[in-house]
Motif scaffolding. Structure first.
Motif, PDB file in Angstrom:
ATOM      1  N   ASN A   1       0.824  -1.200   0.000  1.00  0.00           N
ATOM      2  CA  ASN A   1       0.000   0.000   0.000  1.00  0.00           C
ATOM      3  C   ASN A   1       0.867   1.262   0.000  1.00  0.00           C
ATOM      4  O   ASN A   1       0.564   2.232  -0.701  1.00  0.00           O
TER       5      ASN A   1
ATOM      6  N   SER B   1       1.096   4.157  -2.911  1.00  0.00           N
ATOM      7  CA  SER B   1       1.035   5.598  -2.683  1.00  0.00           C
ATOM      8  C   SER B   1       2.249   6.305  -3.279  1.00  0.00           C
ATOM      9  O   SER B   1       2.135   7.351  -3.916  1.00  0.00           O
TER      10      SER B   1
ATOM     11  N   ARG C   1       7.185   3.267   5.914  1.00  0.00           N
ATOM     12  CA  ARG C   1       5.795   3.266   6.370  1.00  0.00           C
ATOM     13  C   ARG C   1       5.573   4.237   7.527  1.00  0.00           C
ATOM     14  O   ARG C   1       4.598   4.968   7.562  1.00  0.00           O
TER      15      ARG C   1
ATOM     16  N   ARG D   1       8.213   8.200  13.122  1.00  0.00           N
ATOM     17  CA  ARG D   1       7.802   7.478  14.324  1.00  0.00           C
ATOM     18  C   ARG D   1       8.790   6.369  14.685  1.00  0.00           C
ATOM     19  O   ARG D   1       8.659   5.746  15.727  1.00  0.00           O
TER      20      ARG D   1
ATOM     21  N   HIS E   1       3.411   0.450  16.268  1.00  0.00           N
ATOM     22  CA  HIS E   1       2.046   0.461  15.764  1.00  0.00           C
ATOM     23  C   HIS E   1       1.050   1.056  16.749  1.00  0.00           C
ATOM     24  O   HIS E   1       0.065   1.670  16.376  1.00  0.00           O
ATOM     25  N   ASP E   2       1.302   0.853  18.043  1.00  0.00           N
ATOM     26  CA  ASP E   2       0.330   1.281  19.038  1.00  0.00           C
ATOM     27  C   ASP E   2       0.695   2.598  19.703  1.00  0.00           C
ATOM     28  O   ASP E   2       0.091   2.985  20.686  1.00  0.00           O
ATOM     29  N   SER E   3       1.703   3.251  19.192  1.00  0.00           N
ATOM     30  CA  SER E   3       2.163   4.455  19.866  1.00  0.00           C
ATOM     31  C   SER E   3       2.167   5.646  18.917  1.00  0.00           C
ATOM     32  O   SER E   3       2.457   5.521  17.742  1.00  0.00           O
TER      33      SER E   3
ATOM     34  N   GLU F   1       0.386   2.250  27.765  1.00  0.00           N
ATOM     35  CA  GLU F   1      -0.025   1.352  26.689  1.00  0.00           C
ATOM     36  C   GLU F   1       0.280  -0.096  27.034  1.00  0.00           C
ATOM     37  O   GLU F   1       0.137  -0.987  26.207  1.00  0.00           O
TER      38      GLU F   1
ATOM     39  N   ARG G   1      -1.197  -3.442  25.896  1.00  0.00           N
ATOM     40  CA  ARG G   1      -0.987  -3.998  24.561  1.00  0.00           C
ATOM     41  C   ARG G   1       0.407  -4.588  24.399  1.00  0.00           C
ATOM     42  O   ARG G   1       0.652  -5.364  23.504  1.00  0.00           O
TER      43      ARG G   1
ATOM     44  N   ASP H   1      -2.864   6.030  10.496  1.00  0.00           N
ATOM     45  CA  ASP H   1      -1.593   6.340  11.159  1.00  0.00           C
ATOM     46  C   ASP H   1      -0.387   6.312  10.220  1.00  0.00           C
ATOM     47  O   ASP H   1       0.670   6.793  10.568  1.00  0.00           O
ATOM     48  N   GLU H   2      -0.543   5.738   9.040  1.00  0.00           N
ATOM     49  CA  GLU H   2       0.596   5.734   8.120  1.00  0.00           C
ATOM     50  C   GLU H   2       0.442   6.860   7.113  1.00  0.00           C
ATOM     51  O   GLU H   2      -0.547   6.934   6.398  1.00  0.00           O
TER      52      GLU H   2
ATOM     53  N   LEU I   1       1.854   7.609   4.250  1.00  0.00           N
ATOM     54  CA  LEU I   1       1.711   7.312   2.818  1.00  0.00           C
ATOM     55  C   LEU I   1       0.314   6.807   2.491  1.00  0.00           C
ATOM     56  O   LEU I   1      -0.252   7.122   1.450  1.00  0.00           O
ATOM     57  N   ALA I   2      -0.239   6.019   3.419  1.00  0.00           N
ATOM     58  CA  ALA I   2      -1.594   5.509   3.202  1.00  0.00           C
ATOM     59  C   ALA I   2      -2.584   6.672   3.190  1.00  0.00           C
ATOM     60  O   ALA I   2      -3.523   6.700   2.391  1.00  0.00           O
TER      61      ALA I   2
ATOM     62  N   GLU J   1      -1.851   9.772   2.336  1.00  0.00           N
ATOM     63  CA  GLU J   1      -1.619  10.503   1.084  1.00  0.00           C
ATOM     64  C   GLU J   1      -2.392   9.888  -0.075  1.00  0.00           C
ATOM     65  O   GLU J   1      -2.970  10.585  -0.892  1.00  0.00           O
ATOM     66  N   LEU J   2      -2.372   8.567  -0.096  1.00  0.00           N
ATOM     67  CA  LEU J   2      -3.066   7.859  -1.174  1.00  0.00           C
ATOM     68  C   LEU J   2      -4.568   8.148  -1.125  1.00  0.00           C
ATOM     69  O   LEU J   2      -5.195   8.424  -2.156  1.00  0.00           O
TER      70      LEU J   2
ATOM     71  N   ALA K   1      -4.071  10.696  13.261  1.00  0.00           N
ATOM     72  CA  ALA K   1      -3.188   9.533  13.202  1.00  0.00           C
ATOM     73  C   ALA K   1      -3.384   8.561  14.361  1.00  0.00           C
ATOM     74  O   ALA K   1      -2.698   7.561  14.447  1.00  0.00           O
ATOM     75  N   ASP K   2      -4.310   8.850  15.275  1.00  0.00           N
ATOM     76  CA  ASP K   2      -4.566   7.894  16.346  1.00  0.00           C
ATOM     77  C   ASP K   2      -6.018   7.977  16.802  1.00  0.00           C
ATOM     78  O   ASP K   2      -6.728   8.939  16.491  1.00  0.00           O
TER      79      ASP K   2
ATOM     80  N   ARG L   1      -6.185  -0.780  12.717  1.00  0.00           N
ATOM     81  CA  ARG L   1      -5.027  -0.878  13.601  1.00  0.00           C
ATOM     82  C   ARG L   1      -4.371   0.484  13.725  1.00  0.00           C
ATOM     83  O   ARG L   1      -3.540   0.865  12.899  1.00  0.00           O
ATOM     84  N   ILE L   2      -4.790   1.255  14.719  1.00  0.00           N
ATOM     85  CA  ILE L   2      -4.210   2.586  14.934  1.00  0.00           C
ATOM     86  C   ILE L   2      -3.856   2.719  16.410  1.00  0.00           C
ATOM     87  O   ILE L   2      -4.370   1.986  17.244  1.00  0.00           O
ATOM     88  N   PRO L   3      -2.941   3.640  16.749  1.00  0.00           N
ATOM     89  CA  PRO L   3      -2.525   3.765  18.145  1.00  0.00           C
ATOM     90  C   PRO L   3      -3.651   4.207  19.075  1.00  0.00           C
ATOM     91  O   PRO L   3      -4.673   4.726  18.625  1.00  0.00           O
ATOM     92  N   LYS L   4      -3.425   3.999  20.366  1.00  0.00           N
ATOM     93  CA  LYS L   4      -4.318   4.402  21.467  1.00  0.00           C
ATOM     94  C   LYS L   4      -5.575   3.547  21.525  1.00  0.00           C
ATOM     95  O   LYS L   4      -5.649   2.619  22.311  1.00  0.00           O
ATOM     96  N   ILE L   5      -6.590   3.895  20.762  1.00  0.00           N
ATOM     97  CA  ILE L   5      -7.749   2.999  20.699  1.00  0.00           C
ATOM     98  C   ILE L   5      -7.982   2.645  19.237  1.00  0.00           C
ATOM     99  O   ILE L   5      -7.789   3.471  18.357  1.00  0.00           O
ATOM    100  N   ASN L   6      -8.356   1.396  18.994  1.00  0.00           N
ATOM    101  CA  ASN L   6      -8.449   0.968  17.604  1.00  0.00           C
ATOM    102  C   ASN L   6      -9.761   1.396  16.948  1.00  0.00           C
ATOM    103  O   ASN L   6     -10.675   1.900  17.617  1.00  0.00           O
TER     104      ASN L   6
END
Lengths: 353, 248
Positions: free
Chosen positions: A180, A184, A235, A239, A273-275, A304, A307, B11-12, B14-15, B17-18, B36-37, B58-63
């Motif tokens: 992905n 982009s 990606r 971060r 991923h989670d931060s 966190e 997780r 959160d990504e 490039l994703a 941007e697309l 982003a979260d 799948r993103i930070p903090k809460i999904n």
């Protein structure tokens, strides 16, 4: 092993039927041979056959014992001969006593019993040999069957493991997210997309050939980790920060292939991923008292923590290290304050040159 | 054509941007922001109330699935993710569409058209009808996300003492106080780890390691004393379940 005739009613029935047929045959022959009253010959034969049938069932246990504590052919032969002498002796002795008691007042019968004595010994030996042969056959056939089943089970397990390994190596989430990003990049900066495709290809090539229990140099393994981190950096951008400090002396050391990558993947999965904070990942390697000591540490936000669980990736590495080096103390996980650290040790190969 | 307001939670970079690139082909869609979260995302969404949300899971903090539980209104949702194992759950939650990364412009257009149709016809479902969303990693709920005035709070299930049913709501009791959640008790009964929690009564689920003692109250009715001195009633069937988990 379980008794072949007693483990199922059906098999016991076979055993008994065998004796019944034998009884009919032998009685017929004996009547023709000795010219004795049918009653006497039939009763005596019946008594002896029942006796042998019972002894024959019991025969299994010493036989099973002899075969299991097997010390080679000659010892087996001796043991079996002993067993044969005891069995036949016991049979002839018990049979004679029983018949004598039952036919105590019939001279004709006693004469018959005396007359047929040598024949009985021969019969006893023959029957013993036949029975042993049957038991041997059964052991051979069931053993063969069990082996075949175990082998086919092993084969299907191996296949499953191979499939899991393949899936693990290809890591679909990583792959699709990277694709992905490339998708982009092709629109915004084709040059970078081109670069990333090359990196991803190299990474996949290495992953696909790895993991079959081969060894490689730390240099090769780290090369692959660097590729992986570069792809993830595309990606995750700012971060993710990767710092590497490896003593030059470590580079030529042998390590199991794909042993480090899962540890980095774990940091990406649970740390980055989670931060929302930037994650600093540090790798250090040095040689310390005959061990290659490696540390992978990263910062994480303690809130966190729920997780940041030790994933299956880490478990797999630990298991692999155990399988290869037969030691459980080669991997250590340290979680302190806001630092997560995995330490692994790999024995250094001693070279004689 | 009516203007559609939209937000991206991804959160990504490039994703994201697309997505923005694809959105250039849809002048009727006005992008209000990109987050982003889950924390900043849900706050902005509830504040500005866009019609359409592109949501990564799948993103930070809460999904992404947890975010849906915290919505104050009923926007159209298009999930964008590489994790296809959540597709069924997302549709159960009445998402408009579910885009698997990487996706084509055509596929994206299809999803946006579907969303526009729903928005124009006012067909988005109310949040209370949404089906359960379980924590992503494995089968059991590991945490509960609640709203506390304007803040969002994540409660790990190990900090929960007990749950009390209050009609269509559940009161969650923790060491730090109690929180109301618009869910039915049955949802928690089905999604909590049965090794840690037990439903002792029509209206109560208790954390097993919080139990201090069990006392007979009347014939066939018991009371459970918790470590923090609170008392919870136990029904006949609850007693049987306790007997099973505590093995007495």
């Amino acid at each position: 092993m379980e008794h072949p005739f007693l483990k199922r009613q059906q098999f016991l029935l076979f055993y008994i039927s065998g004796w019944v047929i034998f009884f009919a045959l032998i009685t017929g022959i004996l009547i023709g041979f000795y010219q004795m009253p049918v009653g006497i010959v039939a009763s005596d034969t019946l008594i002896n056959i029942i006796l042998f049938a019972i002894l024959g069932i019991g025969l299994w246990y010493p036989l099973d014992f002899i075969l299991h504590s097997s010390n080679g052919y000659s010892s087996n032969f001796l043991n079996l001969s002993g067993l044969g002498i005891v069995t036949v002796g016991l049979w002839v002795f018990l049979g004679r006593i029983l018949s004598m008691v039952i036919f105590a007042k019939e001279d004709e019968a006693i004469a018959y019993i005396q007359q047929s004595f040598p024949l009985k010994i021969i019969a006893g030996v023959v029957l013993f040999l036949i029975l042993i042969l049957i038991y041997y056959l059964i052991i051979y056939l069931t053993g063969y069957e069990e082996k075949r089943l175990a082998e086919s089970e092993l084969r299907s397990l191996a296949k499953e493991a191979e499939l899991n390994l393949l899936k693990y190596k290809l890591n679909p989430h990583f792959l699709f997210n990277s694709l992905n990003s490339i998708s982009s990049l092709t629109l915004s900066s084709p040059e970078k997309a081109h670069e990333m495709i090359l990196k991803l290809s190299d990474y996949l090539r290495y992953s696909l050939k790895a993991g079959k229990g081969h060894e490689c140099s730390l240099e090769e393994e780290l090369g692959n980790v660097r590729l992986y981190m570069e792809i993830e950096k595309v990606r995750f951008g700012n971060r993710l920060e990767f710092i590497e400090k490896t003593d030059q002396s470590c580079m030529k050391q042998k390590v199991p292939d794909m042993i480090l990558q899962p540890l980095f993947e774990n940091v990406i999965k649970h740390g980055v991923h989670d931060s929302t904070e930037s994650v600093k990942l540090e790798f250090r390697c040095r040689i310390e008292s005959a061990f290659l000591e490696m540390k992978i540490r990263n910062n994480f936000v303690p809130a966190e923590e729920e997780r940041v669980n030790t994933g299956t990736g880490l478990d797999n590495v630990k298991k692999r290290l155990y399988n290869i080096y037969n030691r459980a103390d080669l991997m250590e996980i340290i979680k302190k304050d806001s630092i997560f650290e995995v330490r692994i040790k790999i024995p250094v190969e001693l070279k004689n040159d | 054509m009516k203007e559609i307001s939209a937000m991206i939670v991804e959160d990504e970079q490039l994703a994201g941007e697309l997505l923005r690139h694809y959105l250039k082909g849809f002048p009727e869609i006005r992008l209000m922001g990109e987050y982003a979260d889950g924390f900043t995302g849900i706050r902005a969404i509830n504040e500005k109330k866009p019609d359409l949300i592109f949501l990564d899971i799948r993103i930070p903090k809460i999904n992404g699935l947890e975010m849906l539980e915290l919505l104050d209104y009923e926007p159209a949702i298009i999930f964008t993710t590489a994790y296809n194992e959540y597709a069924i759950r997302a549709f159960e939650m009445n998402a408009v569409d579910y885009l698997l990364k990487p996706f084509s412009k055509e596929r994206f257009k299809q999803a946006v058209d579907r969303a526009s149709f729903r928005i124009e016809n006012g067909e988005t479902k109310s949040v209370s009808e949404l089906k359960p969303a379980v924590e992503l990693d494995d089968g059991y709920l590991k945490r509960v996300v609640v709203k506390e005035r304007n803040n969002i709070k994540i409660i790990p299930t190990r900090q929960i003492t007990y749950f009390e049913s209050q009609d269509d709501y559940v009161m969650i009791y923790t060491e730090e106080g109690r929180f109301l959640k618009s869910r039915r008790l049955k949802y928690y009964e089905e999604n909590l780890d049965p090794l840690n929690f037990v439903r002792v009564h029509r209206s109560y689920i208790v954390r097993i390691d919080q139990i201090s003692r069990l006392e007979r109250y009347e014939k066939e009715s018991y009371k459970l004393f918790l470590i923090n001195k609170e008392v919870v009633p136990v029904s006949k069937s609850g007693y049987k379940k306790l007997k099973g988990v505590l093995r007495f």
